[in-house]
Design a protein around this motif. Structure first.
Motif, PDB file in Angstrom:
ATOM      1  N   GLU A 163      17.191  -3.675  15.028  1.00 29.71           N
ATOM      2  CA  GLU A 163      17.248  -3.792  16.488  1.00 29.71           C
ATOM      3  C   GLU A 163      17.148  -5.285  16.809  1.00 29.71           C
ATOM      4  OE1 GLU A 163      17.765  -1.394  18.681  1.00 29.71           O
ATOM      5  OE2 GLU A 163      17.846   0.104  17.085  1.00 29.71           O
ATOM      6  N   GLN A 189      10.814   1.109  22.495  1.00 28.50           N
ATOM      7  CA  GLN A 189      11.512   1.942  23.485  1.00 28.50           C
ATOM      8  C   GLN A 189      12.943   2.267  23.065  1.00 28.50           C
ATOM      9  OE1 GLN A 189      10.724  -0.480  26.869  1.00 28.50           O
ATOM     10  NE2 GLN A 189       8.696   0.400  27.164  1.00 28.50           N
ATOM     11  N   ARG A 190      13.386   1.669  21.984  1.00 28.07           N
ATOM     12  CA  ARG A 190      14.768   1.921  21.538  1.00 28.07           C
ATOM     13  C   ARG A 190      14.820   3.226  20.754  1.00 28.07           C
ATOM     14  NH1 ARG A 190      17.024  -3.614  20.390  1.00 28.07           N
ATOM     15  NH2 ARG A 190      15.984  -4.920  21.952  1.00 28.07           N
ATOM     16  N   GLU A 191      15.984   3.851  20.821  1.00 32.39           N
ATOM     17  CA  GLU A 191      16.158   5.004  19.938  1.00 32.39           C
ATOM     18  C   GLU A 191      17.105   4.604  18.818  1.00 32.39           C
ATOM     19  OE1 GLU A 191      16.625   9.718  19.721  1.00 32.39           O
ATOM     20  OE2 GLU A 191      17.653   8.792  21.407  1.00 32.39           O
ATOM     21  N   ARG A 192      16.609   4.658  17.608  1.00 34.23           N
ATOM     22  CA  ARG A 192      17.415   4.247  16.460  1.00 34.23           C
ATOM     23  C   ARG A 192      18.142   5.474  15.930  1.00 34.23           C
ATOM     24  NH1 ARG A 192      13.854   0.704  12.591  1.00 34.23           N
ATOM     25  NH2 ARG A 192      15.826  -0.373  12.165  1.00 34.23           N
ATOM     26  N   ARG A 193      19.458   5.392  15.872  1.00 36.46           N
ATOM     27  CA  ARG A 193      20.222   6.591  15.511  1.00 36.46           C
ATOM     28  C   ARG A 193      20.872   6.517  14.131  1.00 36.46           C
ATOM     29  NH1 ARG A 193      21.277   6.377  21.124  1.00 36.46           N
ATOM     30  NH2 ARG A 193      23.205   5.209  20.873  1.00 36.46           N
ATOM     31  N   LEU A 246      22.979  11.375  15.807  1.00 32.85           N
ATOM     32  CA  LEU A 246      22.918  11.696  17.234  1.00 32.85           C
ATOM     33  C   LEU A 246      21.514  11.458  17.760  1.00 32.85           C
ATOM     34  CD1 LEU A 246      24.938  15.049  17.281  1.00 32.85           C
ATOM     35  CD2 LEU A 246      25.784  12.734  17.694  1.00 32.85           C
ATOM     36  N   THR A 247      21.384  11.357  19.065  1.00 30.69           N
ATOM     37  CA  THR A 247      20.044  11.211  19.643  1.00 30.69           C
ATOM     38  C   THR A 247      19.335  12.557  19.534  1.00 30.69           C
ATOM     39  OG1 THR A 247      20.682  11.934  21.838  1.00 30.69           O
ATOM     40  CG2 THR A 247      20.934   9.600  21.386  1.00 30.69           C
ATOM     41  N   SER A 248      18.005  12.520  19.686  1.00 27.59           N
ATOM     42  CA  SER A 248      17.274  13.781  19.535  1.00 27.59           C
ATOM     43  C   SER A 248      17.730  14.795  20.590  1.00 27.59           C
ATOM     44  CB  SER A 248      15.779  13.519  19.605  1.00 27.59           C
ATOM     45  OG  SER A 248      15.499  12.666  20.680  1.00 27.59           O
ATOM     46  N   LYS A 249      18.131  14.286  21.787  1.00 32.95           N
ATOM     47  CA  LYS A 249      18.566  15.209  22.860  1.00 32.95           C
ATOM     48  C   LYS A 249      19.916  15.836  22.525  1.00 32.95           C
ATOM     49  CE  LYS A 249      16.555  12.445  26.443  1.00 32.95           C
ATOM     50  NZ  LYS A 249      17.015  11.116  26.096  1.00 32.95           N
ATOM     51  N   GLU A 250      20.780  15.046  21.885  1.00 30.09           N
ATOM     52  CA  GLU A 250      22.142  15.521  21.600  1.00 30.09           C
ATOM     53  C   GLU A 250      22.216  16.487  20.416  1.00 30.09           C
ATOM     54  OE1 GLU A 250      24.777  11.639  22.938  1.00 30.09           O
ATOM     55  OE2 GLU A 250      23.656  11.611  21.081  1.00 30.09           O
ATOM     56  N   ARG A 251      21.192  16.386  19.536  1.00 29.07           N
ATOM     57  CA  ARG A 251      21.216  17.216  18.328  1.00 29.07           C
ATOM     58  C   ARG A 251      21.147  18.698  18.701  1.00 29.07           C
ATOM     59  NH1 ARG A 251      16.754  14.292  15.695  1.00 29.07           N
ATOM     60  NH2 ARG A 251      17.829  12.319  15.948  1.00 29.07           N
TER      61      ARG A 251
END
Ligand code: IPE
Ligand code: IPE
Ligand code: MG
Length: 265
Positions: A218, A243-247, A251-256
Protein backbone atom coordinates in the motif's frame (compact mmCIF):
# COMPACT_ATOMS: atom_id res chain seq x y z
CA UNK A 1 4.31 -5.60 25.12
CA UNK A 2 4.14 -2.14 23.59
CA UNK A 3 5.15 0.72 25.88
CA UNK A 4 2.52 3.28 24.84
CA UNK A 5 3.86 6.02 27.10
CA UNK A 6 7.25 5.79 25.42
CA UNK A 7 5.52 6.33 22.07
CA UNK A 8 3.35 9.31 22.96
CA UNK A 9 2.99 11.60 25.92
CA UNK A 10 -0.31 11.16 27.76
CA UNK A 11 -2.79 13.80 26.59
CA UNK A 12 -0.77 14.70 23.45
CA UNK A 13 -2.07 14.74 19.86
CA UNK A 14 0.25 11.81 19.15
CA UNK A 15 -1.50 9.83 21.85
CA UNK A 16 -4.87 10.48 20.15
CA UNK A 17 -3.45 9.19 16.87
CA UNK A 18 -1.85 6.21 18.59
CA UNK A 19 -5.21 5.24 20.11
CA UNK A 20 -6.64 4.97 16.60
CA UNK A 21 -4.02 2.40 15.57
CA UNK A 22 -4.81 -1.29 15.91
CA UNK A 23 -1.49 -2.61 17.17
CA UNK A 24 -2.59 -6.15 16.33
CA UNK A 25 -2.83 -5.26 12.62
CA UNK A 26 0.37 -3.36 11.96
CA UNK A 27 2.30 -3.81 8.74
CA UNK A 28 5.11 -6.32 9.14
CA UNK A 29 7.40 -4.33 6.89
CA UNK A 30 7.42 -0.56 6.37
CA UNK A 31 9.62 0.87 3.59
CA UNK A 32 10.35 4.58 3.24
CA UNK A 33 11.66 6.69 0.36
CA UNK A 34 13.17 9.52 2.38
CA UNK A 35 12.92 12.40 -0.08
CA UNK A 36 12.95 16.19 0.10
CA UNK A 37 16.12 17.03 2.03
CA UNK A 38 17.27 19.38 -0.73
CA UNK A 39 13.92 21.20 -0.86
CA UNK A 40 13.87 21.51 2.93
CA UNK A 41 17.28 23.22 2.83
CA UNK A 42 16.37 25.36 -0.18
CA UNK A 43 13.28 26.72 1.56
CA UNK A 44 15.55 27.92 4.39
CA UNK A 45 18.21 29.30 2.03
CA UNK A 46 20.63 26.69 3.31
CA UNK A 47 22.97 24.44 1.29
CA UNK A 48 21.47 21.05 0.31
CA UNK A 49 23.71 19.20 2.75
CA UNK A 50 22.01 21.02 5.65
CA UNK A 51 18.86 19.14 4.63
CA UNK A 52 20.70 15.82 4.77
CA UNK A 53 22.01 16.68 8.26
CA UNK A 54 18.54 17.62 9.44
CA UNK A 55 17.19 14.36 8.01
CA UNK A 56 19.12 12.34 10.59
CA UNK A 57 16.70 13.28 13.38
CA UNK A 58 13.83 11.98 11.25
CA UNK A 59 15.72 8.70 10.76
CA UNK A 60 16.30 8.38 14.51
CA UNK A 61 12.64 9.03 15.36
CA UNK A 62 11.34 6.65 12.68
CA UNK A 63 13.67 3.80 13.67
CA UNK A 64 12.85 4.20 17.34
CA UNK A 65 9.10 4.42 16.72
CA UNK A 66 9.06 1.29 14.55
CA UNK A 67 11.10 -0.59 17.17
CA UNK A 68 8.71 0.49 19.92
CA UNK A 69 5.67 -0.49 17.87
CA UNK A 70 7.28 -3.94 17.44
CA UNK A 71 7.20 -3.71 13.65
CA UNK A 72 9.31 -6.53 12.17
CA UNK A 73 11.13 -4.74 9.36
CA UNK A 74 11.85 -1.12 8.43
CA UNK A 75 13.69 -0.32 5.21
CA UNK A 76 14.95 3.22 4.64
CA UNK A 77 16.10 4.31 1.19
CA UNK A 78 19.11 6.48 1.97
CA UNK A 79 21.22 6.48 -1.20
CA UNK A 80 20.41 5.11 -4.63
CA UNK A 81 22.84 3.91 -7.28
CA UNK A 82 21.59 6.85 -9.35
CA UNK A 83 22.53 9.26 -6.53
CA UNK A 84 26.23 8.80 -7.43
CA UNK A 85 25.41 11.25 -10.27
CA UNK A 86 25.18 14.10 -7.75
CA UNK A 87 28.02 16.62 -7.22
CA UNK A 88 31.05 15.09 -5.56
CA UNK A 89 30.85 17.39 -2.53
CA UNK A 90 27.24 16.37 -1.83
CA UNK A 91 28.08 12.67 -2.16
CA UNK A 92 31.08 12.93 0.17
CA UNK A 93 29.05 14.81 2.79
CA UNK A 94 26.38 12.12 2.61
CA UNK A 95 29.04 9.43 3.09
CA UNK A 96 30.54 11.32 6.05
CA UNK A 97 27.09 11.70 7.63
CA UNK A 98 26.41 8.03 7.18
CA UNK A 99 29.68 7.05 8.83
CA UNK A 100 28.98 9.40 11.73
CA UNK A 101 25.39 8.18 12.09
CA UNK A 102 26.40 4.52 12.32
CA UNK A 103 29.20 5.30 14.77
CA UNK A 104 26.97 7.44 17.02
CA UNK A 105 23.88 5.24 16.87
CA UNK A 106 25.43 1.83 17.33
CA UNK A 107 24.94 1.73 21.11
CA UNK A 108 21.34 2.81 20.71
CA UNK A 109 20.68 0.14 18.10
CA UNK A 110 22.17 -2.49 20.40
CA UNK A 111 20.21 -1.21 23.42
CA UNK A 112 16.97 -1.28 21.46
CA UNK A 113 17.54 -4.86 20.25
CA UNK A 114 17.61 -3.66 16.62
CA UNK A 115 19.22 -5.76 13.91
CA UNK A 116 20.98 -3.50 11.44
CA UNK A 117 21.46 -4.55 7.82
CA UNK A 118 22.48 -2.94 4.58
CA UNK A 119 20.88 -3.67 1.22
CA UNK A 120 22.58 -2.52 -1.97
CA UNK A 121 26.05 -2.69 -3.45
CA UNK A 122 28.02 -2.22 -0.25
CA UNK A 123 31.28 -2.58 -2.20
CA UNK A 124 30.59 0.71 -4.02
CA UNK A 125 30.92 2.66 -0.75
CA UNK A 126 34.20 4.19 0.52
CA UNK A 127 36.25 1.72 2.60
CA UNK A 128 35.92 3.71 5.84
CA UNK A 129 32.13 3.76 5.53
CA UNK A 130 32.04 0.02 4.75
CA UNK A 131 34.07 -0.69 7.89
CA UNK A 132 31.64 1.16 10.16
CA UNK A 133 28.64 -0.52 8.53
CA UNK A 134 30.20 -3.98 8.88
CA UNK A 135 30.85 -3.33 12.56
CA UNK A 136 27.21 -2.36 13.11
CA UNK A 137 25.94 -5.39 11.15
CA UNK A 138 28.21 -7.69 13.18
CA UNK A 139 27.40 -6.09 16.55
CA UNK A 140 23.63 -6.37 16.03
CA UNK A 141 23.38 -9.69 14.17
CA UNK A 142 21.93 -11.61 17.13
CA UNK A 143 19.30 -8.99 17.97
CA UNK A 144 15.76 -10.17 17.37
CA UNK A 145 13.77 -6.93 17.58
CA UNK A 146 13.24 -4.62 14.60
CA UNK A 147 15.24 -5.49 11.46
CA UNK A 148 16.40 -2.12 10.19
CA UNK A 149 17.56 -2.27 6.57
CA UNK A 150 19.28 0.74 5.14
CA UNK A 151 19.38 0.87 1.35
CA UNK A 152 22.74 2.19 0.20
CA UNK A 153 24.04 2.34 -3.35
CA UNK A 154 20.77 0.52 -3.86
CA UNK A 155 18.99 0.08 -7.16
CA UNK A 156 16.17 -2.36 -7.59
CA UNK A 157 17.09 -3.31 -11.15
CA UNK A 158 20.64 -3.99 -9.97
CA UNK A 159 19.24 -6.12 -7.14
CA UNK A 160 17.24 -8.17 -9.65
CA UNK A 161 20.34 -8.59 -11.83
CA UNK A 162 22.35 -9.62 -8.74
CA UNK A 163 19.64 -12.16 -7.87
CA UNK A 164 19.89 -13.67 -11.38
CA UNK A 165 23.66 -13.92 -11.03
CA UNK A 166 23.30 -15.52 -7.64
CA UNK A 167 20.79 -18.10 -8.97
CA UNK A 168 23.08 -19.01 -11.85
CA UNK A 169 26.13 -19.27 -9.56
CA UNK A 170 24.16 -21.52 -7.23
CA UNK A 171 23.48 -23.80 -10.20
CA UNK A 172 19.69 -23.53 -9.94
CA UNK A 173 18.10 -25.21 -12.98
CA UNK A 174 15.89 -23.00 -15.14
CA UNK A 175 12.78 -25.05 -14.39
CA UNK A 176 13.42 -24.72 -10.65
CA UNK A 177 13.21 -20.92 -10.74
CA UNK A 178 9.92 -19.75 -9.28
CA UNK A 179 8.78 -16.71 -7.29
CA UNK A 180 9.86 -18.11 -3.92
CA UNK A 181 13.26 -19.29 -5.15
CA UNK A 182 13.87 -15.95 -6.82
CA UNK A 183 12.93 -14.04 -3.65
CA UNK A 184 15.51 -16.03 -1.71
CA UNK A 185 18.26 -14.57 -3.91
CA UNK A 186 17.25 -10.94 -3.41
CA UNK A 187 19.01 -8.70 -0.84
CA UNK A 188 15.86 -8.98 1.31
CA UNK A 189 15.92 -12.80 1.39
CA UNK A 190 14.01 -14.17 4.36
CA UNK A 191 12.16 -10.92 5.08
CA UNK A 192 8.47 -10.26 4.43
CA UNK A 193 7.66 -7.92 1.54
CA UNK A 194 6.77 -4.33 2.49
CA UNK A 195 3.10 -3.91 3.32
CA UNK A 196 3.37 -0.14 3.45
CA UNK A 197 5.53 2.11 1.26
CA UNK A 198 5.88 5.71 2.39
CA UNK A 199 7.33 8.50 0.25
CA UNK A 200 7.92 11.97 1.63
CA UNK A 201 7.84 15.28 -0.27
CA UNK A 202 5.06 14.49 -2.67
CA UNK A 203 6.63 12.79 -5.68
CA UNK A 204 4.44 10.04 -7.13
CA UNK A 205 7.13 7.62 -8.24
CA UNK A 206 9.13 4.70 -6.86
CA UNK A 207 12.62 5.71 -8.10
CA UNK A 208 14.01 2.19 -8.54
CA UNK A 209 13.15 1.10 -4.98
CA UNK A 210 12.20 -2.52 -4.12
CA UNK A 211 10.35 -3.02 -7.42
CA UNK A 212 9.92 -6.76 -6.89
CA UNK A 213 9.03 -6.54 -3.21
CA UNK A 214 6.40 -3.75 -3.43
CA UNK A 215 4.17 -5.75 -5.79
CA UNK A 216 1.25 -5.48 -3.32
CA UNK A 217 2.45 -2.75 -0.96
CA UNK A 218 0.00 0.00 0.00
CA UNK A 219 1.48 3.36 -1.00
CA UNK A 220 1.24 6.46 1.19
CA UNK A 221 2.67 9.75 -0.04
CA UNK A 222 2.98 12.87 2.08
CA UNK A 223 3.94 16.43 1.11
CA UNK A 224 5.99 16.62 4.32
CA UNK A 225 9.70 16.90 3.54
CA UNK A 226 11.88 14.18 5.06
CA UNK A 227 13.63 16.37 7.70
CA UNK A 228 10.17 17.30 9.08
CA UNK A 229 8.93 13.70 9.20
CA UNK A 230 8.19 12.47 12.74
CA UNK A 231 6.18 9.73 14.43
CA UNK A 232 3.01 11.85 13.99
CA UNK A 233 3.29 11.29 10.23
CA UNK A 234 4.08 7.61 10.70
CA UNK A 235 1.00 7.24 12.92
CA UNK A 236 -1.14 8.90 10.23
CA UNK A 237 0.29 6.55 7.59
CA UNK A 238 -0.50 3.55 9.78
CA UNK A 239 -4.09 4.73 10.40
CA UNK A 240 -4.58 5.20 6.68
CA UNK A 241 -3.00 1.81 5.94
CA UNK A 242 -5.41 0.11 8.32
CA UNK A 243 -8.39 1.58 6.47
CA UNK A 244 -7.38 0.08 3.13
CA UNK A 245 -8.76 -3.18 1.91
CA UNK A 246 -6.01 -5.32 0.45
CA UNK A 247 -7.39 -7.62 -2.21
CA UNK A 248 -4.30 -9.13 -3.90
CA UNK A 249 -6.28 -9.52 -7.10
CA UNK A 250 -9.21 -11.20 -5.38
CA UNK A 251 -12.58 -9.73 -4.43
CA UNK A 252 -13.55 -7.56 -1.49
CA UNK A 253 -15.16 -9.28 1.46
CA UNK A 254 -18.53 -7.74 0.43
CA UNK A 255 -18.24 -8.96 -3.17
CA UNK A 256 -17.28 -12.52 -2.26
CA UNK A 257 -20.24 -14.86 -2.75
CA UNK A 258 -21.48 -16.44 0.43
CA UNK A 259 -20.25 -20.04 0.65
CA UNK A 260 -23.82 -21.42 0.68
CA UNK A 261 -24.45 -19.89 -2.75
CA UNK A 262 -21.28 -21.43 -4.14
CA UNK A 263 -22.39 -24.86 -2.98
CA UNK A 264 -25.83 -24.35 -4.56
CA UNK A 265 -24.02 -23.35 -7.80
C1 IPE B 1 16.62 12.70 -0.35
O1 IPE B 1 16.57 14.06 -0.49
C2 IPE B 1 17.97 12.21 0.10
C3 IPE B 1 18.74 11.55 -0.96
C4 IPE B 1 18.31 11.22 -2.13
C5 IPE B 1 20.11 11.21 -0.63
P1 IPE B 1 16.97 14.79 -1.83
O2 IPE B 1 18.42 15.18 -1.72
O3 IPE B 1 16.63 13.98 -3.01
O4 IPE B 1 16.07 16.08 -1.74
P2 IPE B 1 15.27 16.79 -2.92
O5 IPE B 1 14.45 15.76 -3.61
O6 IPE B 1 16.29 17.39 -3.83
O7 IPE B 1 14.44 17.82 -2.23
C1 IPE C 1 15.08 8.58 -4.18
O1 IPE C 1 15.13 9.96 -4.14
C2 IPE C 1 16.33 8.01 -3.56
C3 IPE C 1 16.43 8.16 -2.12
C4 IPE C 1 15.52 8.64 -1.34
C5 IPE C 1 17.66 7.71 -1.55
P1 IPE C 1 15.68 10.80 -5.38
O2 IPE C 1 15.56 12.22 -5.02
O3 IPE C 1 17.04 10.31 -5.77
O4 IPE C 1 14.66 10.36 -6.52
P2 IPE C 1 14.22 11.12 -7.83
O5 IPE C 1 15.47 11.56 -8.54
O6 IPE C 1 13.38 12.28 -7.41
O7 IPE C 1 13.44 10.09 -8.61
MG1 MG D 1 14.95 13.87 -4.15
Amino acid sequence: MIDFEALAEPGSDDEKLLQRIDVEALPRHVAVIMDGNGRWAHSRRLPRVAGHKAGIEAVRDTVETCARLRIDVLTLYAFSRENWKRPRAEVSTLMALLKEYVHKELDRLVDNNIRFRVIGRLDDLPRAVQGGLQRAIEATKDNDGLSFNIALSYGSRTEIVDACRSLIRAGVAADDVDVDTFSRHLYTAGQPDPDLLIRTSGELRVSNFLLWQIAYAEIWVTETLWPDFRRTHLFRALIDFQQRERRYGGLTSKERPDPAEVVRG
